[in-house]
Write a protein that holds these residues in place. Structure first.
Motif, PDB file in Angstrom:
ATOM      1  N   CYS A 120     111.738   7.712 -31.533  1.00  0.00           N
ATOM      2  CA  CYS A 120     110.917   8.929 -31.507  1.00  0.00           C
ATOM      3  C   CYS A 120     110.593   9.396 -32.916  1.00  0.00           C
ATOM      4  O   CYS A 120     109.461   9.749 -33.222  1.00  0.00           O
ATOM      5  CB  CYS A 120     111.645  10.028 -30.737  1.00  0.00           C
ATOM      6  N   GLY A 121     111.606   9.399 -33.789  1.00  0.00           N
ATOM      7  CA  GLY A 121     111.409   9.910 -35.139  1.00  0.00           C
ATOM      8  C   GLY A 121     112.210  11.162 -35.406  1.00  0.00           C
ATOM      9  O   GLY A 121     112.177  11.703 -36.522  1.00  0.00           O
ATOM     10  N   VAL A 122     112.940  11.648 -34.394  1.00  0.00           N
ATOM     11  CA  VAL A 122     113.806  12.819 -34.563  1.00  0.00           C
ATOM     12  C   VAL A 122     115.189  12.480 -34.020  1.00  0.00           C
ATOM     13  O   VAL A 122     115.332  11.683 -33.098  1.00  0.00           O
ATOM     14  CB  VAL A 122     113.253  14.058 -33.825  1.00  0.00           C
ATOM     15  N   SER A 123     116.202  13.076 -34.604  1.00  0.00           N
ATOM     16  CA  SER A 123     117.570  12.861 -34.144  1.00  0.00           C
ATOM     17  C   SER A 123     117.998  13.893 -33.115  1.00  0.00           C
ATOM     18  O   SER A 123     118.959  13.671 -32.370  1.00  0.00           O
ATOM     19  CB  SER A 123     118.537  12.885 -35.334  1.00  0.00           C
ATOM     20  N   SER A 124     117.293  15.038 -33.074  1.00  0.00           N
ATOM     21  CA  SER A 124     117.653  16.089 -32.120  1.00  0.00           C
ATOM     22  C   SER A 124     116.441  16.987 -31.873  1.00  0.00           C
ATOM     23  O   SER A 124     115.452  16.936 -32.603  1.00  0.00           O
ATOM     24  CB  SER A 124     118.834  16.921 -32.649  1.00  0.00           C
ATOM     25  N   TYR A 125     116.546  17.793 -30.822  1.00  0.00           N
ATOM     26  CA  TYR A 125     115.503  18.770 -30.506  1.00  0.00           C
ATOM     27  C   TYR A 125     116.179  19.970 -29.849  1.00  0.00           C
ATOM     28  O   TYR A 125     117.307  19.874 -29.347  1.00  0.00           O
ATOM     29  CB  TYR A 125     114.445  18.159 -29.588  1.00  0.00           C
ATOM     30  N   ARG A 126     115.480  21.099 -29.800  1.00  0.00           N
ATOM     31  CA  ARG A 126     116.082  22.327 -29.265  1.00  0.00           C
ATOM     32  C   ARG A 126     115.580  22.663 -27.867  1.00  0.00           C
ATOM     33  O   ARG A 126     116.332  23.154 -27.031  1.00  0.00           O
ATOM     34  CB  ARG A 126     115.797  23.504 -30.198  1.00  0.00           C
ATOM     35  N   HIS A 127     114.301  22.382 -27.594  1.00  0.00           N
ATOM     36  CA  HIS A 127     113.711  22.837 -26.344  1.00  0.00           C
ATOM     37  C   HIS A 127     113.250  21.692 -25.443  1.00  0.00           C
ATOM     38  O   HIS A 127     113.814  21.489 -24.367  1.00  0.00           O
ATOM     39  CB  HIS A 127     112.553  23.804 -26.632  1.00  0.00           C
ATOM     40  N   THR A 128     112.250  20.959 -25.854  1.00  0.00           N
ATOM     41  CA  THR A 128     111.703  19.920 -24.977  1.00  0.00           C
ATOM     42  C   THR A 128     111.432  18.640 -25.759  1.00  0.00           C
ATOM     43  O   THR A 128     111.142  18.664 -26.964  1.00  0.00           O
ATOM     44  CB  THR A 128     110.380  20.377 -24.327  1.00  0.00           C
ATOM     45  N   LEU A 129     111.517  17.532 -25.018  1.00  0.00           N
ATOM     46  CA  LEU A 129     111.190  16.217 -25.557  1.00  0.00           C
ATOM     47  C   LEU A 129     110.313  15.507 -24.539  1.00  0.00           C
ATOM     48  O   LEU A 129     110.658  15.440 -23.357  1.00  0.00           O
ATOM     49  CB  LEU A 129     112.460  15.399 -25.821  1.00  0.00           C
ATOM     50  N   GLN A 130     109.184  15.004 -24.983  1.00  0.00           N
ATOM     51  CA  GLN A 130     108.256  14.305 -24.084  1.00  0.00           C
ATOM     52  C   GLN A 130     107.842  12.977 -24.687  1.00  0.00           C
ATOM     53  O   GLN A 130     107.683  12.862 -25.906  1.00  0.00           O
ATOM     54  CB  GLN A 130     107.000  15.147 -23.819  1.00  0.00           C
ATOM     55  N   TRP A 131     107.673  11.992 -23.791  1.00  0.00           N
ATOM     56  CA  TRP A 131     107.116  10.700 -24.183  1.00  0.00           C
ATOM     57  C   TRP A 131     105.830  10.475 -23.404  1.00  0.00           C
ATOM     58  O   TRP A 131     105.796  10.624 -22.179  1.00  0.00           O
ATOM     59  CB  TRP A 131     108.095   9.565 -23.899  1.00  0.00           C
ATOM     60  N   HIS A 132     104.764  10.101 -24.117  1.00  0.00           N
ATOM     61  CA  HIS A 132     103.466   9.831 -23.506  1.00  0.00           C
ATOM     62  C   HIS A 132     103.023   8.420 -23.859  1.00  0.00           C
ATOM     63  O   HIS A 132     103.248   7.939 -24.980  1.00  0.00           O
ATOM     64  CB  HIS A 132     102.396  10.814 -24.009  1.00  0.00           C
ATOM     65  N   HIS A 133     102.398   7.752 -22.905  1.00  0.00           N
ATOM     66  CA  HIS A 133     101.721   6.481 -23.162  1.00  0.00           C
ATOM     67  C   HIS A 133     100.243   6.734 -22.954  1.00  0.00           C
ATOM     68  O   HIS A 133      99.784   6.877 -21.812  1.00  0.00           O
ATOM     69  CB  HIS A 133     102.223   5.398 -22.210  1.00  0.00           C
ATOM     70  N   GLY A 134      99.494   6.813 -24.052  1.00  0.00           N
ATOM     71  CA  GLY A 134      98.107   7.259 -23.933  1.00  0.00           C
ATOM     72  C   GLY A 134      98.074   8.691 -23.440  1.00  0.00           C
ATOM     73  O   GLY A 134      98.667   9.581 -24.041  1.00  0.00           O
ATOM     74  N   THR A 135      97.423   8.916 -22.318  1.00  0.00           N
ATOM     75  CA  THR A 135      97.373  10.261 -21.726  1.00  0.00           C
ATOM     76  C   THR A 135      98.391  10.440 -20.604  1.00  0.00           C
ATOM     77  O   THR A 135      98.480  11.527 -20.021  1.00  0.00           O
ATOM     78  CB  THR A 135      95.960  10.539 -21.177  1.00  0.00           C
ATOM     79  N   ASP A 136      99.150   9.396 -20.297  1.00  0.00           N
ATOM     80  CA  ASP A 136     100.120   9.461 -19.198  1.00  0.00           C
ATOM     81  C   ASP A 136     101.478   9.942 -19.693  1.00  0.00           C
ATOM     82  O   ASP A 136     101.959   9.510 -20.750  1.00  0.00           O
ATOM     83  CB  ASP A 136     100.295   8.085 -18.546  1.00  0.00           C
ATOM     84  N   VAL A 137     102.101  10.815 -18.911  1.00  0.00           N
ATOM     85  CA  VAL A 137     103.449  11.279 -19.221  1.00  0.00           C
ATOM     86  C   VAL A 137     104.453  10.255 -18.692  1.00  0.00           C
ATOM     87  O   VAL A 137     104.439   9.907 -17.516  1.00  0.00           O
ATOM     88  CB  VAL A 137     103.729  12.660 -18.585  1.00  0.00           C
ATOM     89  N   VAL A 138     105.327   9.785 -19.564  1.00  0.00           N
ATOM     90  CA  VAL A 138     106.354   8.818 -19.168  1.00  0.00           C
ATOM     91  C   VAL A 138     107.667   9.530 -18.882  1.00  0.00           C
ATOM     92  O   VAL A 138     108.317   9.274 -17.868  1.00  0.00           O
ATOM     93  CB  VAL A 138     106.546   7.747 -20.262  1.00  0.00           C
ATOM     94  N   PHE A 139     108.065  10.447 -19.772  1.00  0.00           N
ATOM     95  CA  PHE A 139     109.300  11.201 -19.588  1.00  0.00           C
ATOM     96  C   PHE A 139     109.129  12.621 -20.104  1.00  0.00           C
ATOM     97  O   PHE A 139     108.377  12.871 -21.052  1.00  0.00           O
ATOM     98  CB  PHE A 139     110.475  10.543 -20.343  1.00  0.00           C
ATOM     99  N   ASN A 140     109.864  13.530 -19.460  1.00  0.00           N
ATOM    100  CA  ASN A 140     109.914  14.922 -19.890  1.00  0.00           C
ATOM    101  C   ASN A 140     111.374  15.370 -19.828  1.00  0.00           C
ATOM    102  O   ASN A 140     111.969  15.371 -18.748  1.00  0.00           O
ATOM    103  CB  ASN A 140     109.036  15.806 -18.998  1.00  0.00           C
TER     104      ASN A 140
END
Length: 210
Positions: free
Chosen positions: A33-53
């Motif tokens: 991803c490029g980050v080691s941590s997050y506080r609120h939300t993390l999302q992965w997208h492939h193009g315009t499709d959501v893969v994970f939330n």
């Protein structure tokens, strides 16, 4: 005179530099991803499709795309198994509003030997390592222990075939910091040795006179 200064705010996610990832079709790849941590939300997208939330509690929701069924989020990174050609393209990792844009390039590696994997001693053969797909200038070369081969050799000519050519050969495909290896087994067949069979004594008839 009054000077009016207008400030224009652009609303949207901040962008951070991403990475170019490479993978073999049918293999496995991990997109950082490029980050080691997050506080609120993390999302992965492939193009315009959501893969994970993933929310702040760690609860993960998969997207409806087929790619999500072959993927899992591990330590904020997206791990894809059984990679398919349709997985190539742009990926985005959104962590607390910061967008990390990545790309995934896919290729297949075809190793072959002509005329066949079973070679005749003192004959001729050609080893070929072909990269098929979006490889973007990947370097291809054959390697073998105790055998000198020129660098960047996707094709190797064995002329003549020697007993030392017997065994495994390795094709290295280097794409940036990623290296992939394909193996090829070669068997050198020596001609059968001809031996002269021992002579058998002929039947001898003794004639005795009385």
């Amino acid at each position: 005179m009054k000077v009016i200064v207008l400030f224009v705010f652009v609303l949207g996610a901040l962008s951070a530099a991403g990475e170019d990832f490479f993978a073999k079709v049918g293999g496995k790849v991990t997109l950082n991803c490029g980050v080691s941590s997050y506080r609120h939300t993390l999302q992965w997208h492939h193009g315009t499709d959501v893969v994970f939330n993933v929310d702040q509690r760690g609860f993960t929701r998969k997207g409806l795309v087929e790619l999500a069924r072959r993927s899992v989020v591990r330590q904020n990174n997206l791990e894809i198994s059984s990679v398919r050609e349709t997985d190539a393209g742009e990926f985005k990792c959104l962590a607390d509003g910061t967008r990390h844009e990545h790309s995934l390039s896919l290729f297949s590696v075809l190793v072959s030997v002509k005329p066949s994997a079973v070679l005749k001693l003192n004959g001729e053969a050609t080893l070929q390592c072909e990269v098929i797909g979006q490889h973007h200038g990947c370097e291809v070369e054959w390697r073998r222990l105790n055998t000198y081969l020129p660098s960047n050799t996707s094709t190797v000519q064995l002329k003549p075939v020697k007993t030392s050519h017997n065994g495994p050969w390795l094709c290295f495909v280097t794409c940036g910091r990623n290296t992939f290896i394909e193996r090829l087994a070669i068997k050198v067949q020596e001609p059968p040795t001809t031996t002269t069979p021992p002579s058998t004594p002929k039947n001898v008839t003794f004639v005795t006179s009385v």
